[in-house]
Design an enzyme around this catalytic site. Structure first.
Site, PDB file in Angstrom:
ATOM      1  CG  HIS A   1      -2.027  -1.073   1.255  1.00  0.00           C
ATOM      2  ND1 HIS A   1      -2.861  -1.374   0.329  1.00  0.00           N
ATOM      3  CD2 HIS A   1      -2.294  -1.946   2.372  1.00  0.00           C
ATOM      4  CE1 HIS A   1      -3.559  -2.389   0.340  1.00  0.00           C
ATOM      5  NE2 HIS A   1      -3.350  -2.680   1.803  1.00  0.00           N
TER       6      HIS A   1
ATOM      7  CG  HIS B   1      -6.572  -5.164   2.337  1.00  0.00           C
ATOM      8  ND1 HIS B   1      -6.157  -6.181   3.375  1.00  0.00           N
ATOM      9  CD2 HIS B   1      -7.738  -4.392   3.120  1.00  0.00           C
ATOM     10  CE1 HIS B   1      -6.894  -5.990   4.315  1.00  0.00           C
ATOM     11  NE2 HIS B   1      -7.759  -5.283   4.188  1.00  0.00           N
TER      12      HIS B   1
END
Length: 348
Positions: free
Chosen positions: A137, A174
């Site tokens: 991320h 994710h």
């Protein structure tokens, strides 16, 4: 007789000693648990084990902005109150807290992925493993989703020095947004992410319509999924898509992010995969015999994360592990049954 793959495995015991805070779901301790399972099954005898170098600030700045790297280097829990505006600018706070040895932690996990990429580039191994990596991320100038330095982007940039095309595959629950964003405008990296999408699920990106842009148009593939997907649906989708991608894209190297929060009963995830189903994806990618860099990622029910990555280390070594976990330093975490295959893991 087929030649066995040469495997390099990167681990530094210090990586599991950092502490994000009492209520934070990220527990780097899971890396020590994974490593002790690997040792207890004698898998270390079948591969080369390395302690990675600590990535230098200049190496981190190959992708991240120099001011952001410098701030991570400087900030400590004792001084953070002096830097309110910088904390906001670099997105440090609740999800990405400042803790003791934060920068060293980043240096270790990023160093592992860089070293893994370099060994692949120099053809001193066929598969390189860094379970501490996979922090997908982090952005160029900010932390995000428990990730501070994006080791995957750094590893891919390293692989691009020797390979015309690199394929990135992400099976974390994710979306691999930081990696996709870094390579959104190039055809030299194809990103393929299988993830939960919708219901305001973090990070909120990864729509099927996001396909890359400019030279990178059609080189980002997103497979948005709903809660509860099981082994048969996930692996069928995975194999169909990845087989076609490899056949048409012809990558020189593959980076596989194996986030274990896509397992059933994860503290933050909502999929229904068993460890066997998750590992089936690793087994499938290995079969292509393309230089392969394997990392960890998310995973917040730590005993299942350790089980999963130990099994996948076995898969990469063509070694079936006995179900009964041998005695090791962390054995009490795997009770009451002390088995590798969690009974009814994917019956939610």
């Amino acid at each position: 007789m087929l030649e066995k793959d040469r495997i390099s495995y990167f681990y530094d015991g210090d990586v599991g000693n950092v502490y994000f805070g009492p209520n934070h779901p990220m527990k780097p301790h899971r890396l020590c648990m994974t490593h002790h399972l690997v040792l207890s099954y004698d898998l270390h005898k079948k591969m080369e084990i390395y302690r990675p170098h600590k990535a230098y600030p200049t190496e981190l700045a190959q992708f991240h902005s120099a001011d952001y790297v410098e701030f991570l280097h400087r900030i400590t829990p004792d001084t953070q109150h002096l830097y309110a505006s910088e904390l906001t600018r670099y997105n440090l706070g609740e999800d990405c807290p400042v803790f003791d040895d934060l920068f060293e932690f980043c240096q270790i996990y990023a160093g592992g992925t860089l070293d893994a990429a370099r060994r692949l580039n120099h053809k001193t191994c066929d598969i390189a493993i860094n379970w501490a990596g996979g922090l997908h991320h982090a952005k160029k100038c900010e932390a995000s989703g428990f990730c501070y330095i994006n080791d995957l982007v750094l590893g891919i940039l390293e692989l691009l020095k020797y390979h015309a095309r690199v394929l990135y595959i992400d099976i974390d629950v994710h979306h691999g947004d930081g990696v996709e964003e870094a390579f959104y405008f190039t055809d030299r990296v194809m990103t393929v992410s299988f993830h939960k999408y919708g219901d305001m699920f973090f990070p909120g990106t990864g729509d099927i319509k996001d396909i890359g842009d400019r030279e990178g148009r059609y080189y980002a593939i997103n497979i948005p999924l709903k809660d509860g997907i099981d082994d048969s649906s996930f692996t069928r989708l995975f194999k169909t898509i990845i087989a076609k991608v490899v056949e048409t894209y012809l990558p020189g190297a593959i980076v596989l992010q194996c986030g274990a929060d896509s397992l059933a009963r994860d503290r933050l995830g909502c999929f229904n995969l068993s460890i066997e189903g998750h590992a089936e994806c690793v087994k499938f990618v290995k079969k292509f015999k393309i230089p392969l860099l394997v990392t960890g990622g998310g995973g917040y029910t730590k005993e299942n994360v350790a089980r999963c990555w130990a099994v996948e280390t076995g898969v990469l070594l063509d070694t079936e592990l006995p179900n009964e976990i041998p005695d090791n330093e962390y054995i009490e975490y795997f009770g009451p049954d002390y088995t590798l295959k969690v009974p009814n893991l994917n019956m939610v």
